[in-house]
Design an enzyme around this catalytic site. Structure first.
Site, PDB file in Angstrom:
ATOM      1  N   ARG A  50      40.757  37.028   0.763  1.00  0.00           N
ATOM      2  CA  ARG A  50      41.926  36.709  -0.082  1.00  0.00           C
ATOM      3  C   ARG A  50      41.798  35.297  -0.669  1.00  0.00           C
ATOM      4  NH1 ARG A  50      46.469  37.538   3.984  1.00  0.00           N
ATOM      5  NH2 ARG A  50      47.889  37.040   2.298  1.00  0.00           N
TER       6      ARG A  50
ATOM      7  N   ARG B 293      51.076  33.137  11.488  1.00  0.00           N
ATOM      8  CA  ARG B 293      52.122  33.768  10.675  1.00  0.00           C
ATOM      9  C   ARG B 293      52.571  35.101  11.283  1.00  0.00           C
ATOM     10  NH1 ARG B 293      51.964  34.486   4.213  1.00  0.00           N
ATOM     11  NH2 ARG B 293      50.631  36.303   4.458  1.00  0.00           N
TER      12      ARG B 293
ATOM     13  N   ARG C  96      50.515  40.437  10.081  1.00  0.00           N
ATOM     14  CA  ARG C  96      50.218  41.388   9.006  1.00  0.00           C
ATOM     15  C   ARG C  96      48.750  41.787   9.069  1.00  0.00           C
ATOM     16  NH1 ARG C  96      52.317  39.010   3.414  1.00  0.00           N
ATOM     17  NH2 ARG C  96      50.163  39.317   2.813  1.00  0.00           N
TER      18      ARG C  96
ATOM     19  N   LYS D 100      54.271  30.103  -0.111  1.00  0.00           N
ATOM     20  CA  LYS D 100      54.991  30.600  -1.299  1.00  0.00           C
ATOM     21  C   LYS D 100      56.193  31.439  -0.914  1.00  0.00           C
ATOM     22  CE  LYS D 100      51.818  33.120  -3.228  1.00  0.00           C
ATOM     23  NZ  LYS D 100      50.697  32.948  -2.305  1.00  0.00           N
TER      24      LYS D 100
ATOM     25  N   ARG E 240      49.131  36.791 -10.917  1.00  0.00           N
ATOM     26  CA  ARG E 240      48.001  36.378 -10.085  1.00  0.00           C
ATOM     27  C   ARG E 240      46.701  36.386 -10.873  1.00  0.00           C
ATOM     28  NH1 ARG E 240      50.324  37.963  -4.740  1.00  0.00           N
ATOM     29  NH2 ARG E 240      48.930  37.351  -3.069  1.00  0.00           N
TER      30      ARG E 240
HETATM   31  P1  AMP Z   1      51.243  38.674  -0.796  1.00  0.00           P
HETATM   32  O1  AMP Z   1      52.338  39.210   0.061  1.00  0.00           O
HETATM   33  O2  AMP Z   1      51.755  37.961  -2.027  1.00  0.00           O
HETATM   34  O3  AMP Z   1      50.233  37.865  -0.028  1.00  0.00           O
HETATM   35  O4  AMP Z   1      50.456  39.955  -1.355  1.00  0.00           O
HETATM   36  C1  AMP Z   1      49.786  40.865  -0.495  1.00  0.00           C
HETATM   37  C2  AMP Z   1      48.815  41.721  -1.272  1.00  0.00           C
HETATM   38  O5  AMP Z   1      49.510  42.493  -2.271  1.00  0.00           O
HETATM   39  C3  AMP Z   1      47.758  40.960  -2.069  1.00  0.00           C
HETATM   40  O6  AMP Z   1      46.656  40.573  -1.261  1.00  0.00           O
HETATM   41  C4  AMP Z   1      47.386  41.990  -3.131  1.00  0.00           C
HETATM   42  O7  AMP Z   1      46.571  43.017  -2.595  1.00  0.00           O
HETATM   43  C5  AMP Z   1      48.724  42.616  -3.465  1.00  0.00           C
HETATM   44  N1  AMP Z   1      49.424  41.877  -4.547  1.00  0.00           N
HETATM   45  C6  AMP Z   1      50.606  41.196  -4.473  1.00  0.00           C
HETATM   46  N2  AMP Z   1      50.935  40.657  -5.657  1.00  0.00           N
HETATM   47  C7  AMP Z   1      49.932  40.997  -6.523  1.00  0.00           C
HETATM   48  C8  AMP Z   1      49.670  40.734  -7.902  1.00  0.00           C
HETATM   49  N3  AMP Z   1      50.505  39.991  -8.653  1.00  0.00           N
HETATM   50  N4  AMP Z   1      48.552  41.254  -8.432  1.00  0.00           N
HETATM   51  C9  AMP Z   1      47.700  42.025  -7.725  1.00  0.00           C
HETATM   52  N5  AMP Z   1      47.870  42.291  -6.414  1.00  0.00           N
HETATM   53  C10 AMP Z   1      48.979  41.795  -5.807  1.00  0.00           C
END
Ligand code: AMP
Length: 215
Positions: free
Chosen positions: A171, A127, A160, A13, A88
């Site tokens: 996740r 990654r 990360r 994404k 989400r």
């Molecule tokens: P990502 O970089 O999109 O994988 O997001 C990393 C982490 O940020 C996720 O595992 C969540 O803990 C938090 N996060 C990001 N976007 C959201 C969202 N829309 N709703 C809730 N938590 C989020």
């Protein structure tokens, strides 16, 4: 145009969201990046989000909806936007619908990227993310020009903390339970939903997304 990118962790994404936003001359808003930036800057939102992120869980809806509302409301009405990692949950999608309708806008396209779990786990292991600008690379599929260094800003690339195998499993579970139902939600809302097989090269996925969005 308002485009939403939906997909499990590791599906691409972030990489595809940046490319699509560039191609559409739109703003790319990734809630994960905004939260990590808030953590780096030591602001309250970042501190509140930290424990959820580290456990691989979702940050509470209200925190994230307030954050997105603030960013979207400040945008030029005609500006295109690619939302990556938001919404989400169905409740976030409902809140987004409310924010957009206040601005006389709506979700135009939902891009759903799909891949099997073993592909995702393998990708997440390779990654690397930039500690400064959050740009994402993959040592196998999408390496930086110089080993360990971000092409975009020169920052150092690291794994990360939430990409470790146990947190990745968590996740993925959270995705299946909380986020996957969004596909049905947007279908029922008669949004234009495009499902794309993401187990292809970056360029192939990019082309498939572009074909769907520009239809
Ligand atoms: P990502 O970089 O999109 O994988 O997001 C990393 C982490 O940020 C996720 O595992 C969540 O803990 C938090 N996060 C990001 N976007 C959201 C969202 N829309 N709703 C809730 N938590 C989020």
């Amino acid at each position: 145009m308002v485009v939403i990118m939906v997909g499990p962790p590791g599906v691409g994404k972030g990489t595809q969201g940046v490319l699509l936003a560039e191609a559409m001359n739109s703003r790319h808003i990734a809630t994960g990046d905004l939260l990590r930036a808030a953590r780096r800057d030591g602001i309250e939102l970042g501190r509140k989000a930290q424990e959820f992120m580290d456990r691989g869980e979702l940050v509470p809806d209200q925190l994230i909806v307030d954050l997105v509302r603030e960013v979207v409301q400040k945008m030029d009405r005609d500006a295109g936007v690619v939302l990556d990692g938001f919404p989400r949950t169905v409740s976030q999608a409902e809140a987004l619908g409310g924010v957009l309708s206040e601005l006389d806008r709506k979700v135009d396209v939902v891009v759903v990227l799909e891949a099997e779990d073993d592909v995702l786990v393998k990708r997440l292991g390779g990654r690397r993310s930039c500690g400064q600008c959050d740009m994402i690379y993959n040592v196998h599929f999408n390496p930086p020009k110089q080993d360990g260094i971000c092409d975009r800003c020169g920052g150092v690339l690291t794994l990360r903390p939430d990409d470790d195998p146990a947190t990745v499993r968590r996740r993925l579970e959270v995705y299946r339970r909380e986020t996957a139902p969004l596909v049905r939600y947007f279908n029922d809302a008669e949004a234009s939903v495009c499902r794309i097989e993401a187990d292809q090269s970056v360029a192939e996925v990019q082309r498939a997304i572009w074909d769907s969005v520009s239809e």
